[in-house]
Design an enzyme around this catalytic site. Sequence first.
Site, PDB file in Angstrom:
ATOM      1  N   ASP A   1     -23.961  26.669 -11.947  1.00  0.00           N
ATOM      2  CA  ASP A   1     -23.108  26.055 -12.963  1.00  0.00           C
ATOM      3  C   ASP A   1     -23.217  26.820 -14.285  1.00  0.00           C
ATOM      4  O   ASP A   1     -24.162  27.592 -14.498  1.00  0.00           O
ATOM      5  CB  ASP A   1     -23.561  24.596 -13.153  1.00  0.00           C
ATOM      6  CG  ASP A   1     -22.422  23.668 -13.550  1.00  0.00           C
ATOM      7  OD1 ASP A   1     -21.396  24.171 -14.043  1.00  0.00           O
ATOM      8  OD2 ASP A   1     -22.563  22.447 -13.383  1.00  0.00           O
TER       9      ASP A   1
ATOM     10  N   ASP B   1     -13.935  19.271 -12.108  1.00  0.00           N
ATOM     11  CA  ASP B   1     -14.751  18.048 -12.144  1.00  0.00           C
ATOM     12  C   ASP B   1     -13.891  16.820 -11.880  1.00  0.00           C
ATOM     13  O   ASP B   1     -14.408  15.727 -11.680  1.00  0.00           O
ATOM     14  CB  ASP B   1     -15.432  17.896 -13.512  1.00  0.00           C
ATOM     15  CG  ASP B   1     -16.770  18.630 -13.546  1.00  0.00           C
ATOM     16  OD1 ASP B   1     -17.199  19.133 -12.496  1.00  0.00           O
ATOM     17  OD2 ASP B   1     -17.373  18.702 -14.631  1.00  0.00           O
TER      18      ASP B   1
HETATM   19  C1  GLA Z   1     -20.941  20.187 -14.479  1.00  0.00           C
HETATM   20  C2  GLA Z   1     -20.423  20.362 -13.066  1.00  0.00           C
HETATM   21  C3  GLA Z   1     -20.608  19.083 -12.286  1.00  0.00           C
HETATM   22  C4  GLA Z   1     -22.074  18.699 -12.276  1.00  0.00           C
HETATM   23  C5  GLA Z   1     -22.589  18.588 -13.705  1.00  0.00           C
HETATM   24  C6  GLA Z   1     -24.080  18.395 -13.722  1.00  0.00           C
HETATM   25  O1  GLA Z   1     -20.141  19.312 -15.204  1.00  0.00           O
HETATM   26  O2  GLA Z   1     -19.094  20.762 -13.069  1.00  0.00           O
HETATM   27  O3  GLA Z   1     -20.152  19.239 -10.973  1.00  0.00           O
HETATM   28  O4  GLA Z   1     -22.800  19.656 -11.556  1.00  0.00           O
HETATM   29  O5  GLA Z   1     -22.285  19.744 -14.466  1.00  0.00           O
HETATM   30  O6  GLA Z   1     -24.580  18.290 -14.989  1.00  0.00           O
END
Ligand code: GLA
Length: 723
Positions: free
Chosen positions: A460, A530
């Site tokens: 990420d 997301d």
């Molecule tokens: C980001 C990612 C999510 C998740 C969060 C965790 O927003 O896109 O899928 O992994 O971080 O903090």
Amino acid sequence: MKKIFILFLGCVFIQNHLFAQLIHISTQENSLIFQVTKQKKVMQSHYGKLIKNTQGLEDMAVVFNEAYPSFGNGNNDEVALIATHDDGTMATDLFYKSHQQEKEDNIQKTVIHLKDDKKELYVDLHFKAYAHENVIEQWIVVHNKEKKEISLSQFASSAIGFKATDYYLSHFYGSHSKEMMISEERLTNGIKIIETKRGVRTTEYENPTFMLSLNGAAKESHGEVIAGALAWSGNFRLAFQVDDKARCQMISGINSFASTYHLASGENFETPRMILTYSDEGKNKASINLHRWAKKYNLRAGNELRPIVLNSWEGAYFKFDADKLKNMMDGAAEMGVEVFVLDDGWFGNKYPRNNAKAGLGDWQVNQKKLPKGLDDLIDYTAYKGMRFGIWVEPEMVNPKSELAEKHPDWIVQRQNDRKMLLERNQLLLDLSNPKVQDFVFNVVDRLLTTHPKIAYVKWDANRHVQNFGSTYLSEKKQSHLFINYTRGLENVLKRLEKKYPSTIFQACASGGGRVDFSSMKHTHEFWASDDTDPYERLFIQWGTNHFYPPIATAAHVTKSPNHQTHRETSLKFRFDVAMAGRLGIELRPDDLDEKEVKFAKKAIALYKDIRPIVQFGDLYRLLSPYDEDGYAAINYVAPSKKEALLMVYSHEHHRRYERNFVKMQGLDPSLIYEVEEINTDSKKSHISFNHQLISGEILMNRGIWVDLRRPLESAVFKISETK
Ligand code: GLA
């Protein structure tokens, strides 16, 4: 014209010596042709449909600009190169020196060598043409052979011209949780620029891709379209200039914003690859070209089926202990999930990662939540017949972390005691620094060597650059940060790819913030957004799959009401949308009731059966969710054409269901197929001819009714050749 053929290790090299001549870069259906003029200028003569017989082209008046226009060549339009030479002068005028072409199997490689007529500045134009996929990659290498340092303030990967009556540009913009929205507009005289200047999470607001249609707005299955994508995870800039002669010139590459690049004598600068394809059968064909090419050449293990994942994020967020995770694993295994991925929240002790405010950078297991460590979980996953995956965000650090205390100099910062600007409470590590690259590499390396059974890494990256400045780069080279950061990241990903060839990597950056062909080359998939609301995903996946293939598009079934939008949808609708990509689950299995678990189990088993079609087949876009009639439809066709899938979605209320008339594409017209509705949640089928035998011709040319009337209703059909 004299040609010398040199046979070398099975490749044919062609060396051209005299002028005027053509340099023809070609695939099965596309030609990119340059003309070397008597003045030794390399001019673009054609880009578009394959020209088999080029007779007569050599002496024709040139339509387009130079192959690589430079500042100081007399043309002050958008240029591909601006160089300040070792004596401070800024004019560059490039002339042809030589070129080579070689062909090996599917790939034709071309290098055109250019040189400034006064200075020892050399520019090589590189092309790779992929015959079957009709894709051409272009990149540039600038060699500074001048006596002293030079600096570059513009350094495009590609400059290509088009000639048509008008031009329609589609670009793919968005924001967090709404990535890859499509905007199509007619270009008028002047310049349209698609770019990002924010660094790191570079595809969140704009994607480095475009579709340009010539002579009218593009249609899915007819019309001339050029699709392009820059393979670069840093700042990019795609500029389209329509000039007074109604020509359109596209100049694309790294965004030179705040990025003047200094090259010492003897140094080279290599640009990222610009990927181009031309289709005279509409946008869909251009997408298929790119998908086929990506699966073969630009995606890790593009020929391997992807496992079904359960990711812990939306099911547990930061709140879990080993028992809760094991309980989720029980449910995941029961449903047929193949990889359990532990998301954020598993690390940090002095500053535990119990929310997004602390712990980032301290990659040691949180003893309180997981006193028995990761192996306890990994073993349990294996016991349940699944593999284990883990979330990391190794480019970042919370100020509240041991890492930030220990290595404040590793953080990207404005310096001079300027305030640190936080985004999601975090800061960025300076990947232009090789020591930081080693640290980032080691975070993942240590995890994977200590726990060799980790099979999947979700990588990420949750902020942009903002605090521009590096304590590692010299005063003069501060402007290298954007570029060296991106190169540093590529370097780490390449090292990991080499050391861990079978570990699956997912690229995530707050959702779809790192969806580009550079990142994709070193990863197996990306987290498209997301936003997991299936209605929203219809649009996000529709846009994303214009360039990036479904096999790499992670799409998860989450809880209803959806956590991002609060919209309620049926489990079937959620599965039907997520099945169009790399299916996964992202909820707490305990939250499903018995009936839902039963449905999920069946849907997962079904996906295992149809995933070769989704992941290896061609995707056809039939009805756009953007169209006013409130339907969306796609179909996939397996490479053999013996199997296909049709997915139809209704996202509005319909009184006149007759309007949902779907014509499939890509089938074999001569075959007879059985049409079977699958993934149903009731006994009633959405077609009156379930299980009937229907010819490919009828399915494609006549079309079929699918009875969907309610909003957020869907139907999926398997189309199989009958023996
Ligand atoms: C980001 C990612 C999510 C998740 C969060 C965790 O927003 O896109 O899928 O992994 O971080 O903090």
